[in-house]
Design a protein around this motif. Structure first.
Motif, PDB file in Angstrom:
ATOM      1  N   ASN A  24     -26.626 -28.896  -0.009  1.00  0.00           N
ATOM      2  CA  ASN A  24     -26.856 -28.262  -1.517  1.00  0.00           C
ATOM      3  C   ASN A  24     -27.256 -29.616  -2.420  1.00  0.00           C
ATOM      4  OD1 ASN A  24     -24.588 -30.302  -2.028  1.00  0.00           O
ATOM      5  ND2 ASN A  24     -23.152 -28.696  -1.776  1.00  0.00           N
ATOM      6  N   LYS A  25     -27.408 -29.174  -3.604  1.00  0.00           N
ATOM      7  CA  LYS A  25     -27.935 -30.135  -4.681  1.00  0.00           C
ATOM      8  C   LYS A  25     -26.970 -31.612  -4.864  1.00  0.00           C
ATOM      9  CE  LYS A  25     -29.576 -30.138  -9.361  1.00  0.00           C
ATOM     10  NZ  LYS A  25     -29.570 -29.321 -10.581  1.00  0.00           N
ATOM     11  N   GLU A  26     -25.893 -31.486  -4.724  1.00  0.00           N
ATOM     12  CA  GLU A  26     -25.097 -32.612  -4.688  1.00  0.00           C
ATOM     13  C   GLU A  26     -25.291 -33.707  -3.232  1.00  0.00           C
ATOM     14  OE1 GLU A  26     -20.524 -34.092  -4.329  1.00  0.00           O
ATOM     15  OE2 GLU A  26     -20.944 -32.066  -5.187  1.00  0.00           O
ATOM     16  N   TRP A  27     -25.583 -32.962  -2.225  1.00  0.00           N
ATOM     17  CA  TRP A  27     -25.926 -33.460  -1.090  1.00  0.00           C
ATOM     18  C   TRP A  27     -27.475 -34.468  -1.077  1.00  0.00           C
ATOM     19  CZ3 TRP A  27     -29.885 -32.978   2.492  1.00  0.00           C
ATOM     20  CH2 TRP A  27     -29.814 -33.680   3.604  1.00  0.00           C
ATOM     21  N   MET A  28     -28.125 -33.603  -1.431  1.00  0.00           N
ATOM     22  CA  MET A  28     -29.576 -33.802  -1.730  1.00  0.00           C
ATOM     23  C   MET A  28     -29.793 -34.999  -2.461  1.00  0.00           C
ATOM     24  SD  MET A  28     -32.692 -31.693  -1.014  1.00  0.00           S
ATOM     25  CE  MET A  28     -32.189 -30.206  -0.997  1.00  0.00           C
ATOM     26  N   GLU A  29     -28.935 -35.242  -3.672  1.00  0.00           N
ATOM     27  CA  GLU A  29     -29.258 -36.140  -4.451  1.00  0.00           C
ATOM     28  C   GLU A  29     -28.560 -37.381  -3.900  1.00  0.00           C
ATOM     29  OE1 GLU A  29     -30.604 -36.491  -7.534  1.00  0.00           O
ATOM     30  OE2 GLU A  29     -31.078 -34.579  -7.447  1.00  0.00           O
ATOM     31  N   GLY A  30     -27.392 -37.747  -3.145  1.00  0.00           N
ATOM     32  CA  GLY A  30     -26.815 -38.507  -2.520  1.00  0.00           C
ATOM     33  C   GLY A  30     -27.833 -38.982  -1.426  1.00  0.00           C
ATOM     34  N   TRP A  31     -28.395 -38.024  -0.605  1.00  0.00           N
ATOM     35  CA  TRP A  31     -29.295 -38.396   0.471  1.00  0.00           C
ATOM     36  C   TRP A  31     -30.544 -38.829  -0.011  1.00  0.00           C
ATOM     37  CZ3 TRP A  31     -34.247 -37.892   2.640  1.00  0.00           C
ATOM     38  CH2 TRP A  31     -34.332 -37.977   4.016  1.00  0.00           C
ATOM     39  N   PHE A  35     -32.612 -42.411   1.299  1.00  0.00           N
ATOM     40  CA  PHE A  35     -33.527 -42.202   2.056  1.00  0.00           C
ATOM     41  C   PHE A  35     -35.041 -41.862   1.533  1.00  0.00           C
ATOM     42  CE2 PHE A  35     -29.711 -41.341   4.849  1.00  0.00           C
ATOM     43  CZ  PHE A  35     -29.940 -42.426   5.760  1.00  0.00           C
ATOM     44  N   TYR A  36     -35.473 -40.889   1.611  1.00  0.00           N
ATOM     45  CA  TYR A  36     -36.683 -40.289   0.835  1.00  0.00           C
ATOM     46  C   TYR A  36     -36.325 -39.553  -0.343  1.00  0.00           C
ATOM     47  CZ  TYR A  36     -38.468 -41.860   5.196  1.00  0.00           C
ATOM     48  OH  TYR A  36     -38.661 -42.755   6.516  1.00  0.00           O
ATOM     49  N   ASP A  37     -37.234 -39.423  -1.204  1.00  0.00           N
ATOM     50  CA  ASP A  37     -37.226 -38.686  -2.575  1.00  0.00           C
ATOM     51  C   ASP A  37     -37.557 -37.198  -2.190  1.00  0.00           C
ATOM     52  OD1 ASP A  37     -36.722 -37.882  -5.229  1.00  0.00           O
ATOM     53  OD2 ASP A  37     -38.737 -38.779  -5.802  1.00  0.00           O
ATOM     54  N   PHE A  38     -36.618 -36.446  -1.475  1.00  0.00           N
ATOM     55  CA  PHE A  38     -37.088 -35.033  -1.002  1.00  0.00           C
ATOM     56  C   PHE A  38     -36.181 -33.934  -2.111  1.00  0.00           C
ATOM     57  CE2 PHE A  38     -37.330 -35.840   3.759  1.00  0.00           C
ATOM     58  CZ  PHE A  38     -38.592 -36.452   3.845  1.00  0.00           C
ATOM     59  N   ASP A  39     -36.920 -33.163  -2.687  1.00  0.00           N
ATOM     60  CA  ASP A  39     -36.321 -32.115  -3.628  1.00  0.00           C
ATOM     61  C   ASP A  39     -35.969 -30.941  -3.026  1.00  0.00           C
ATOM     62  OD1 ASP A  39     -36.254 -33.927  -5.632  1.00  0.00           O
ATOM     63  OD2 ASP A  39     -38.500 -33.551  -5.866  1.00  0.00           O
ATOM     64  N   SER A  40     -36.357 -30.547  -1.581  1.00  0.00           N
ATOM     65  CA  SER A  40     -36.264 -29.249  -1.255  1.00  0.00           C
ATOM     66  C   SER A  40     -35.733 -29.374   0.233  1.00  0.00           C
ATOM     67  CB  SER A  40     -37.538 -28.210  -1.416  1.00  0.00           C
ATOM     68  OG  SER A  40     -38.567 -29.066  -0.469  1.00  0.00           O
ATOM     69  N   LEU A  41     -35.311 -28.160   0.824  1.00  0.00           N
ATOM     70  CA  LEU A  41     -34.866 -28.139   2.230  1.00  0.00           C
ATOM     71  C   LEU A  41     -36.286 -27.946   2.988  1.00  0.00           C
ATOM     72  CD1 LEU A  41     -31.885 -25.778   2.018  1.00  0.00           C
ATOM     73  CD2 LEU A  41     -31.598 -28.410   2.294  1.00  0.00           C
ATOM     74  N   HIS A  47     -39.631 -32.737   7.754  1.00  0.00           N
ATOM     75  CA  HIS A  47     -39.473 -34.461   8.217  1.00  0.00           C
ATOM     76  C   HIS A  47     -38.222 -34.498   9.292  1.00  0.00           C
ATOM     77  CE1 HIS A  47     -38.138 -38.679   7.808  1.00  0.00           C
ATOM     78  NE2 HIS A  47     -36.963 -38.159   7.967  1.00  0.00           N
ATOM     79  N   ILE A  48     -37.530 -33.525   9.648  1.00  0.00           N
ATOM     80  CA  ILE A  48     -36.859 -33.128  10.719  1.00  0.00           C
ATOM     81  C   ILE A  48     -37.852 -32.871  12.063  1.00  0.00           C
ATOM     82  CG2 ILE A  48     -35.088 -31.942  12.062  1.00  0.00           C
ATOM     83  CD1 ILE A  48     -33.445 -31.832   9.226  1.00  0.00           C
ATOM     84  N   ALA A  49     -38.615 -31.977  11.855  1.00  0.00           N
ATOM     85  CA  ALA A  49     -39.387 -31.572  12.892  1.00  0.00           C
ATOM     86  C   ALA A  49     -40.533 -32.598  13.369  1.00  0.00           C
ATOM     87  CB  ALA A  49     -40.296 -30.283  12.295  1.00  0.00           C
TER      88      ALA A  49
END
Length: 104
Positions: A24-31, A35-41, A47-49
């Motif tokens: 979610n948004k909280e996880w994304m901010e911590g990530w 790591f990288y400045d990703f804003d979307s799933l 990246h995973i692919a």
């Protein structure tokens, strides 16, 4: 001496499933602080692919060990953690789809 130009193309196709309740948004901010400045799933899926295609099965930095085709990878020991919020469904993996050789 003969010289040849060889062009090889391979095909990788994955369906990446991400649990938006966990990622979610909280996880994304911590990530993105680590790591990288990703804003979307979608950016995470890309990246995973890309990592999966380049490095194959295994630990993915920032995500850990993830499900593959809905299952725990065979290389993991029972005591190793798995991130069940990421699943890589393999449709095509490392299939040689094209090779062209021409003398130059």
């Amino acid at each position: 001496m003969k010289k040849f130009k060889c062009v090889i193309k391979k095909r990788y196709e994955y369906e990446i499933e991400l649990d938006e309740n966990q990622m979610n948004k909280e996880w994304m901010e911590g990530w993105k602080n680590v790591f990288y400045d990703f804003d979307s799933l979608e950016e995470h899926a890309e990246h995973i692919a890309q990592v999966r295609a380049n490095k194959g099965t295994g630990f993915i930095e920032g995500y850990g060990n993830v499900l593959e085709n809905g299952k725990r990878p065979l290389f993991l020991r029972e005591n190793e953690k798995i991130n069940e919020s990421v699943n890589i469904n393999v449709i095509e993996d490392n299939e040689l789809s094209y090779i062209n050789v021409e003398e130059v």
